[in-house]
Design a protein around this motif. Structure first.
Motif, PDB file in Angstrom:
ATOM      1  N   VAL A 230       0.824  -1.207   0.000  1.00 25.56           N
ATOM      2  CA  VAL A 230       0.000   0.000   0.000  1.00 25.56           C
ATOM      3  C   VAL A 230       0.858   1.258   0.000  1.00 25.56           C
ATOM      4  O   VAL A 230       0.598   2.206  -0.736  1.00 25.56           O
ATOM      5  N   ASP A 231       1.907   1.281   0.807  1.00 26.29           N
ATOM      6  CA  ASP A 231       2.755   2.468   0.927  1.00 26.29           C
ATOM      7  C   ASP A 231       4.209   2.021   1.013  1.00 26.29           C
ATOM      8  O   ASP A 231       4.673   1.577   2.068  1.00 26.29           O
ATOM      9  N   LEU A 232       4.935   2.100  -0.094  1.00 23.68           N
ATOM     10  CA  LEU A 232       6.308   1.612  -0.157  1.00 23.68           C
ATOM     11  C   LEU A 232       7.215   2.307   0.855  1.00 23.68           C
ATOM     12  O   LEU A 232       8.172   1.707   1.353  1.00 23.68           O
ATOM     13  N   SER A 233       6.912   3.554   1.203  1.00 21.65           N
ATOM     14  CA  SER A 233       7.766   4.290   2.138  1.00 21.65           C
ATOM     15  C   SER A 233       7.760   3.671   3.532  1.00 21.65           C
ATOM     16  O   SER A 233       8.676   3.890   4.324  1.00 21.65           O
ATOM     17  N   LYS A 234       6.720   2.877   3.847  1.00 17.05           N
ATOM     18  CA  LYS A 234       6.619   2.219   5.149  1.00 17.05           C
ATOM     19  C   LYS A 234       7.187   0.802   5.128  1.00 17.05           C
ATOM     20  O   LYS A 234       7.058   0.060   6.092  1.00 17.05           O
ATOM     21  N   LYS A 235       7.820   0.446   4.022  1.00 16.07           N
ATOM     22  CA  LYS A 235       8.450  -0.868   3.849  1.00 16.07           C
ATOM     23  C   LYS A 235       7.487  -2.022   4.171  1.00 16.07           C
ATOM     24  O   LYS A 235       7.768  -2.882   5.014  1.00 16.07           O
ATOM     25  N   PRO A 236       6.343  -2.067   3.505  1.00 10.49           N
ATOM     26  CA  PRO A 236       5.409  -3.177   3.745  1.00 10.49           C
ATOM     27  C   PRO A 236       6.010  -4.495   3.281  1.00 10.49           C
ATOM     28  O   PRO A 236       6.785  -4.534   2.320  1.00 10.49           O
ATOM     29  N   ILE A 237       5.671  -5.566   3.986  1.00 12.53           N
ATOM     30  CA  ILE A 237       6.255  -6.865   3.650  1.00 12.53           C
ATOM     31  C   ILE A 237       5.207  -7.827   3.091  1.00 12.53           C
ATOM     32  O   ILE A 237       4.027  -7.768   3.432  1.00 12.53           O
ATOM     33  N   TRP A 238       5.667  -8.680   2.209  1.00  7.71           N
ATOM     34  CA  TRP A 238       4.928  -9.820   1.677  1.00  7.71           C
ATOM     35  C   TRP A 238       3.540  -9.463   1.152  1.00  7.71           C
ATOM     36  O   TRP A 238       2.532  -9.971   1.616  1.00  7.71           O
ATOM     37  N   ILE A 239       3.520  -8.552   0.183  1.00  3.47           N
ATOM     38  CA  ILE A 239       2.292  -8.362  -0.584  1.00  3.47           C
ATOM     39  C   ILE A 239       2.106  -9.637  -1.421  1.00  3.47           C
ATOM     40  O   ILE A 239       3.006 -10.066  -2.137  1.00  3.47           O
ATOM     41  N   GLU A 240       0.975 -10.306  -1.282  1.00  2.97           N
ATOM     42  CA  GLU A 240       0.800 -11.629  -1.895  1.00  2.97           C
ATOM     43  C   GLU A 240      -0.676 -11.980  -2.005  1.00  2.97           C
ATOM     44  O   GLU A 240      -1.541 -11.174  -1.670  1.00  2.97           O
ATOM     45  N   ALA A 241      -0.955 -13.192  -2.494  1.00  2.00           N
ATOM     46  CA  ALA A 241      -2.311 -13.728  -2.613  1.00  2.00           C
ATOM     47  C   ALA A 241      -3.263 -12.756  -3.303  1.00  2.00           C
ATOM     48  O   ALA A 241      -4.345 -12.461  -2.788  1.00  2.00           O
ATOM     49  N   PRO A 242      -2.901 -12.243  -4.483  1.00  3.52           N
ATOM     50  CA  PRO A 242      -3.763 -11.263  -5.147  1.00  3.52           C
ATOM     51  C   PRO A 242      -4.979 -11.903  -5.819  1.00  3.52           C
ATOM     52  O   PRO A 242      -4.923 -13.049  -6.291  1.00  3.52           O
ATOM     53  N   HIS A 243      -6.085 -11.157  -5.844  1.00  2.79           N
ATOM     54  CA  HIS A 243      -7.288 -11.542  -6.579  1.00  2.79           C
ATOM     55  C   HIS A 243      -7.842 -10.302  -7.274  1.00  2.79           C
ATOM     56  O   HIS A 243      -7.885  -9.221  -6.671  1.00  2.79           O
ATOM     57  N   LEU A 244      -8.262 -10.471  -8.516  1.00  6.50           N
ATOM     58  CA  LEU A 244      -8.882  -9.390  -9.282  1.00  6.50           C
ATOM     59  C   LEU A 244     -10.400  -9.562  -9.305  1.00  6.50           C
ATOM     60  O   LEU A 244     -10.905 -10.683  -9.445  1.00  6.50           O
ATOM     61  N   TYR A 245     -11.131  -8.436  -9.197  1.00  6.89           N
ATOM     62  CA  TYR A 245     -12.590  -8.430  -9.282  1.00  6.89           C
ATOM     63  C   TYR A 245     -13.014  -7.243 -10.148  1.00  6.89           C
ATOM     64  O   TYR A 245     -12.282  -6.261 -10.290  1.00  6.89           O
ATOM     65  N   LYS A 246     -14.220  -7.335 -10.684  1.00 10.69           N
ATOM     66  CA  LYS A 246     -14.779  -6.223 -11.452  1.00 10.69           C
ATOM     67  C   LYS A 246     -16.141  -5.862 -10.881  1.00 10.69           C
ATOM     68  O   LYS A 246     -16.989  -6.738 -10.679  1.00 10.69           O
ATOM     69  N   LYS A 247     -16.332  -4.582 -10.597  1.00 10.85           N
ATOM     70  CA  LYS A 247     -17.613  -4.113 -10.052  1.00 10.85           C
ATOM     71  C   LYS A 247     -17.869  -2.711 -10.566  1.00 10.85           C
ATOM     72  O   LYS A 247     -17.005  -1.828 -10.478  1.00 10.85           O
ATOM     73  N   ASP A 248     -19.042  -2.519 -11.125  1.00 11.28           N
ATOM     74  CA  ASP A 248     -19.464  -1.201 -11.636  1.00 11.28           C
ATOM     75  C   ASP A 248     -18.449  -0.633 -12.621  1.00 11.28           C
ATOM     76  O   ASP A 248     -18.151   0.578 -12.611  1.00 11.28           O
ATOM     77  N   GLY A 249     -17.895  -1.510 -13.451  1.00  6.78           N
ATOM     78  CA  GLY A 249     -16.989  -1.067 -14.509  1.00  6.78           C
ATOM     79  C   GLY A 249     -15.557  -0.818 -14.063  1.00  6.78           C
ATOM     80  O   GLY A 249     -14.701  -0.496 -14.890  1.00  6.78           O
ATOM     81  N   ARG A 250     -15.274  -0.959 -12.766  1.00 11.69           N
ATOM     82  CA  ARG A 250     -13.907  -0.749 -12.270  1.00 11.69           C
ATOM     83  C   ARG A 250     -13.304  -2.072 -11.796  1.00 11.69           C
ATOM     84  O   ARG A 250     -14.019  -3.009 -11.478  1.00 11.69           O
TER      85      ARG A 250
END
Length: 571
Positions: A230-250
């Motif tokens: 979410v915020d690279l400046s805070k050094k987030p760890i292990w962004i993973e398990a992604p899922h894509l969804y579509k709702k109201d055209g976005r």
């Protein structure tokens, strides 16, 4: 004369073979029944009322859930690591009552985990129904057998899945999304570009175009859509398990962030294109238990690794993993599958009560009846499960490790016969052990075994296993003409005998392990009435991921080996 000698030799050989077969048969224990009973206080303190159901929905080591829907049918898959068969799959009509319909990877041609550590194998599956071609896809990563990332397909999850199709990309935790126009996309976790890693745990999310006709990612189509979190400046760890969804055209990208332990969370991003750029929600995280007091009552922790689905009441729900530690904050049950309603009335989805201490009960969706007490559905709360091994097949809850259970079990009129392998539970090989997951902090598991070992290399009984270096073995072996019952503790790969005692030379023996939180007690009975404790109460510390590491919960097994290393202590 030569013919006579040949006949004598043949007769001796046949007698030798018959004796060998008889010896092998005698060294194969028969388990006539097994009973698991859960007795957690939280369920006694929170009895269900009409219109309620318990959370988690899948108790025990059923982590990393992913879910999809076709019409009124919901399908949910979870990680299985080196367990065999792989990737348990469940079906429901209402998100409350679940039935296991099998495993996605139920053949050796689909899954090779033969020499794999228990926390390797396959994990973080994704399941997606593509309405454009009426096909289900299960995509996952295999840390064994040289597969890496792969996909299997089916038109009907009730009827089995294809052999794996290896995908040409690195990284982990893939999932597939199909847009309204029929185009496919794969998102996954990956390492930053070489030389661009900024800190330990720095990961990225990538997206690829997916060729639906060729079942392969399109070469050169990959793009990084999240760098770090979410915020690279805070050094987030292990962004993973992604899922894509579509709702109201976005397009919405939901990911886990913070690692699968105490800092675990779920975050969400939005874009006008499946290939980004993705903007994080200002309300992140949308699910986490990390900010709450550590000493809270009935603690649920580590919440994250989620997936969303539209429920039967036209409301969104999210499945995710969490833990219920014992009184010493140890994780013996493992990571389990939970569910929460999701409020998506605003711009972003938010898990309802996902940032406050979680309650053990939820309201069922409108007009849904809780039937989990019926034998037809997977149980939760406190329950008793009996297995007498007289049927023609075993329940899907019984699993092998690193290989098919059918390689060593036979269902007979007398009970379950386990052919002992010349391997034991401390080896990185398939073991002749039929496992059941620990599903409560307070429980008992008992079995009845008929076994007369022929040598000290033979043992049969119960094993409580966190992994190949952390476990308890409680079984019957021999020294000379005497039968002994031994209890062995293995910690960090080093084994010690905690107790050993001579028992009657023949007859069935009842074995039991019971636990009250961190305290485990092993006991036995030779008359099916009086139970005798073997040694003192022992700690369940080695059965927790806190000590043993890895990703699995405690497995309780019916165990036989022809390579025993738990020898009785002799006075």
């Amino acid at each position: 004369m030569k013919q006579k000698k040949w006949m004598i030799a043949l007769s001796l050989a046949l007698l030798s073979t018959a004796a060998f077969s008889q010896s092998k048969s005698e060294n194969a224990p028969i388990f006539t029944q097994a009973t698991y009973q859960g007795d957690d206080q939280i369920y006694k303190d929170n009895p269900l009322k009409p219109g309620e159901f318990y959370n988690p929905i899948l108790q025990g080591c059923y982590p990393d859930p992913a879910i999809t829907r076709k019409g009124d049918d919901y399908y949910l898959v979870v990680s299985s690591f080196a367990m065999f068969p792989g990737v348990p799959i469940f079906h429901s009509k209402d998100l409350v009552n679940w039935k296991q319909i099998g495993h996605v990877l139920d053949r050796v041609s689909q899954l090779d985990v033969h020499d794999t550590g228990i926390s390797m194998g396959v994990y973080a599956p994704g399941i997606t129904y593509n309405k454009n071609n009426d096909t289900f896809y299960m995509i996952t990563t295999a840390f064994a057998g040289g597969l890496g990332n792969f996909v299997v397909k089916t038109k009907d999850p009730m009827k089995g899945w294809s052999d794996p199709i290896k995908l040409r990309f690195d990284g982990i935790d893939p999932s597939i999304f199909f847009d309204d126009d029929g185009k496919g996309y794969v998102v996954h976790n990956d390492a930053p570009a070489k030389g661009q890693e900024l800190y330990n745990g720095h990961r990225v999310i990538k997206v690829w175009d997916y060729d639906v006709e060729k079942d392969q990612v399109v070469p050169g189509s990959d793009k990084m859509i999240v760098n770090g979190g979410v915020d690279l400046s805070k050094k987030p760890i292990w962004i993973e398990a992604p899922h894509l969804y579509k709702k109201d055209g976005r397009y919405f990208l939901m990911c886990a962030e913070g690692g699968t332990g105490g800092w675990h969370s779920e975050v969400v991003f939005v874009s006008n294109s499946p290939k980004g750029p993705f903007i994080p929600a200002g309300s992140n995280p949308i699910l986490s238990q990390r900010y709450l007091p550590r000493d809270r009552k009935n603690k649920v922790d580590w919440a994250g690794h989620a997936d969303l689905v539209l429920g039967p009441d036209n409301k969104y729900y999210g499945v995710f993993l969490g833990i219920r530690p014992n009184e010493k904050d140890r994780v013996n049950i493992g990571r389990e599958t939970f569910i929460l309603p999701v409020d998506w009335s605003g711009d972003f989805p938010v898990f309802e009560n996902g940032l406050v201490p979680m309650e053990p009960k939820l309201k069922t969706p409108q007009s849904v009846e809780n039937k989990t007490a019926s034998k037809e559905f997977f149980p939760n709360g406190n329950f008793t499960y009996n297995e007498n091994f007289t049927g023609s097949s075993l329940d899907f809850r019984w699993i092998g490790l690193r290989g098919p259970r059918e390689d060593f079990i036979t269902l007979t009129k007398k009970g379950l016969l386990i052919k002992p392998f010349e391997t034991n539970v401390n080896e990185l090989k398939p073991t002749s052990t039929l496992f059941y997951r620990q599903q409560h902090n307070t429980f008992s598991f008992s079995t009845t075994v008929d076994f007369k070992p022929q040598s000290e290399k033979n043992l049969a009984g119960i094993v409580c296993l966190q992994n190949e270096k952390f476990n308890y073995v409680f079984g019957i072996t021999t020294n000379g003409k005497d039968r002994y019952l031994v209890l062995q503790r293995t910690e960090k790969g080093k084994s010690i005998i905690l107790s050993s005692e001579k028992i009657s030379a023949k007859g069935v023996v009842n074995l039991k392990v019971s636990a009250k939180g961190d305290q485990y007690q092993f006991s036995y009975s030779v008359d099916n009435i009086n139970w005798i404790n073997s040694g003192t109460v022992v700690s369940g510390d080695i059965l927790s991921t806190n000590m043993a590491g890895g990703f699995t919960g405690c497995l309780i097994g019916l165990y036989a080996t022809a390579s025993n290393d738990a020898f009785p202590k002799l006075n």
